[in-house]
Design an enzyme around this catalytic site. Structure first.
Site, short mmCIF file in Angstrom:
data_model
loop_
_atom_site.label_atom_id
_atom_site.label_comp_id
_atom_site.label_asym_id
_atom_site.label_seq_id
_atom_site.Cartn_x
_atom_site.Cartn_y
_atom_site.Cartn_z
N LYS A 74 0.80 -1.24 0.00
CA LYS A 74 0.00 0.00 0.00
C LYS A 74 0.84 1.29 0.00
O LYS A 74 0.37 2.32 -0.45
CB LYS A 74 -0.95 0.02 1.21
N ASP A 110 -9.88 3.06 1.91
CA ASP A 110 -9.99 2.57 3.29
C ASP A 110 -10.51 3.70 4.19
O ASP A 110 -11.40 3.49 5.02
CB ASP A 110 -8.62 2.12 3.83
N GLY A 134 -3.90 1.80 17.74
CA GLY A 134 -3.06 1.36 16.62
C GLY A 134 -2.50 2.55 15.87
O GLY A 134 -3.03 3.68 15.95
N GLY A 137 -1.14 1.12 9.08
CA GLY A 137 -1.75 1.69 7.88
C GLY A 137 -3.21 2.03 8.06
O GLY A 137 -3.66 3.12 7.69
P1 NAP Z 1 -0.35 -2.77 10.28
O1 NAP Z 1 0.04 -1.60 9.46
O2 NAP Z 1 0.53 -3.96 10.37
O3 NAP Z 1 -0.64 -2.21 11.77
C1 NAP Z 1 -0.95 -3.10 12.81
C2 NAP Z 1 -1.24 -2.32 14.08
O4 NAP Z 1 -1.65 -3.27 15.08
C3 NAP Z 1 -0.04 -1.59 14.64
O5 NAP Z 1 -0.46 -0.41 15.28
C4 NAP Z 1 0.50 -2.60 15.66
O6 NAP Z 1 1.21 -2.01 16.72
C5 NAP Z 1 -0.80 -3.13 16.22
N1 NAP Z 1 -0.60 -4.42 16.86
C6 NAP Z 1 -0.31 -5.60 16.26
N2 NAP Z 1 -0.23 -6.57 17.20
C7 NAP Z 1 -0.45 -5.98 18.39
C8 NAP Z 1 -0.51 -6.46 19.73
N3 NAP Z 1 -0.33 -7.73 20.03
N4 NAP Z 1 -0.81 -5.58 20.72
C9 NAP Z 1 -1.02 -4.29 20.43
N5 NAP Z 1 -0.98 -3.77 19.19
C10 NAP Z 1 -0.71 -4.62 18.18
O7 NAP Z 1 -1.76 -3.34 9.81
P2 NAP Z 1 -3.01 -2.52 9.20
O8 NAP Z 1 -2.95 -2.60 7.72
O9 NAP Z 1 -3.10 -1.20 9.86
O10 NAP Z 1 -4.21 -3.46 9.65
C11 NAP Z 1 -4.64 -3.51 11.00
C12 NAP Z 1 -5.94 -4.33 11.07
O11 NAP Z 1 -6.95 -3.65 10.34
C13 NAP Z 1 -5.82 -5.72 10.46
O12 NAP Z 1 -6.55 -6.64 11.25
C14 NAP Z 1 -6.50 -5.57 9.11
O13 NAP Z 1 -7.09 -6.77 8.65
C15 NAP Z 1 -7.57 -4.55 9.45
N6 NAP Z 1 -8.04 -3.78 8.28
C16 NAP Z 1 -9.35 -3.80 8.02
C17 NAP Z 1 -9.84 -3.09 6.97
C18 NAP Z 1 -11.31 -3.13 6.69
O14 NAP Z 1 -11.72 -2.77 5.59
N7 NAP Z 1 -12.13 -3.52 7.66
C19 NAP Z 1 -8.99 -2.34 6.14
C20 NAP Z 1 -7.62 -2.31 6.44
C21 NAP Z 1 -7.15 -3.05 7.53
P3 NAP Z 1 2.82 -1.74 16.61
O15 NAP Z 1 2.96 -0.47 15.78
O16 NAP Z 1 3.21 -1.59 18.02
O17 NAP Z 1 3.42 -2.94 15.94
#
Ligand code: NAP
Length: 290
Positions: A74, A110, A134, A137
């Site tokens: 992304k 998004d 969080g 992204g």
């Molecule tokens: P990402 O960039 O990898 O970010 C993940 C986030 O989760 C970071 O802030 C990370 O914290 C935190 N995290 C991961 N494990 C953790 C833990 N054990 N305890 C506390 N914080 C934790 O991923 P993303 O793209 O933002 O996606 C995040 C979620 O949103 C995913 O589940 C994804 O499937 C979902 N999502 C949904 C949609 C939708 O349309 N509904 C769209 C996009 C994403 P750190 O920075 O400390 O590592």
């Protein structure tokens, strides 16, 4: 369900990501194309990070109508595009690309997908205190659009990656001249009082580690509404506990369906059948849970 009349006039939309095995997008888009009688087909492609430039050039050469971009591309896709929508440029991430006569333009649906899902549930960001968990992204896109629409934000992230949250706060200060509070996730008890919406934009609670929640259940009685962007499982531990505490709950599947619907509209110029797209995503998620 899929277009069975593929011909020389069929327009192709694609998804590039790594992995793509469990994506809901093909079922959502192909069902929508069929319902609307559109001669389009949506196909997922696993693209390794080092092959991203060739994949994007290839999609352009093949003259696809557009494509979605998912993890881990992304951000890396930005310099490979010919132009960016201002919102995508500010967020620094693209999940939807439109091919305008050979010019690839990047968008972030998004952020708008999140907003549409929120509005659909009767929640307007203007003037609300919102706590976002969080700083990845999804959080960046959500925080930006919430601030743009007038919410007052607090962002929480794990201590070791607090810089990411501070980075989002700085972006919002620079672009929108709004102060954002930043806390460690461990300080959630101090961040929640006074919040009218809690958004989980971490991946905590996502299958297969779905017996986890980012918020102690005892704190949820203080929050009137909880939006979990995690959509697999459909009912996360956080949403179950929030509902039990009397909060209004919104599932990530609504954001998923809306980000897809907005991409569909950009590619086809037609209003997306949002309810059908959501039903298809829910059906697939229910099958995964069985
Ligand atoms: P990402 O960039 O990898 O970010 C993940 C986030 O989760 C970071 O802030 C990370 O914290 C935190 N995290 C991961 N494990 C953790 C833990 N054990 N305890 C506390 N914080 C934790 O991923 P993303 O793209 O933002 O996606 C995040 C979620 O949103 C995913 O589940 C994804 O499937 C979902 N999502 C949904 C949609 C939708 O349309 N509904 C769209 C996009 C994403 P750190 O920075 O400390 O590592």
């Amino acid at each position: 369900m899929v277009n069975k009349n593929i011909s020389g006039t069929t327009k192709i939309c694609a998804l590039i990501g790594d992995p793509v095995e469990h994506t809901m997008s093909p079922v959502m888009h192909n069902a929508a194309f069929q319902k609307m009688g559109l001669d389009y087909l949506y196909l997922p492609f696993r693209v390794r990070p080092k092959q991203l430039p060739q994949a994007v050039a290839g999609l352009k050469a093949l003259n696809v109508a557009g494509f979605n971009v998912t993890i881990p591309h992304k951000v890396a896709v930005l310099p490979l595009l010919d132009g960016l929508d201002p919102l995508a440029e500010k967020i620094g991430a693209v999940n939807t690309v439109v091919n305008n006569n050979g010019e690839l333009r990047g968008y972030n649906t998004d952020a708008e997908g999140f907003l549409r899902a929120l509005l659909e549930h009767g929640i307007k960001p203007q003037g609300r205190n919102v706590v976002v968990l969080g700083a990845g992204g999804a959080a960046r896109a959500i925080a930006y659009i919430l601030a743009e629409k007038g919410a007052r934000l607090t962002i929480l992230n794990r201590q070791q990656e607090l810089d990411w949250a501070e980075n989002i706060a700085q972006l919002i200060l620079d672009e929108l001249h709004q102060e954002v509070k930043v806390f460690e996730l461990g300080d959630i008890a101090n961040a929640l009082p006074g919040a009218s919406l809690l958004v989980n934009a971490t991946s905590v609670g996502m299958s297969p580690a779905d017996n986890a929640s980012p918020v102690p259940a005892g704190l949820l009685a203080k929050v009137p509404a909880v939006f979990d962007v995690v959509y697999n499982p459909l009912k996360t531990k956080l949403l179950s506990e929030a509902a039990a505490a009397g909060a209004q709950t919104i599932s990530g599947v609504d954001m998923l369906a809306w980000q897809g619907a907005l991409a569909f509209e950009k590619w086809t110029g037609k209003t997306a059948p949002i309810d059908l797209m959501r039903e298809e995503a829910v059906k697939m998620l229910e099958q995964l849970e069985d």
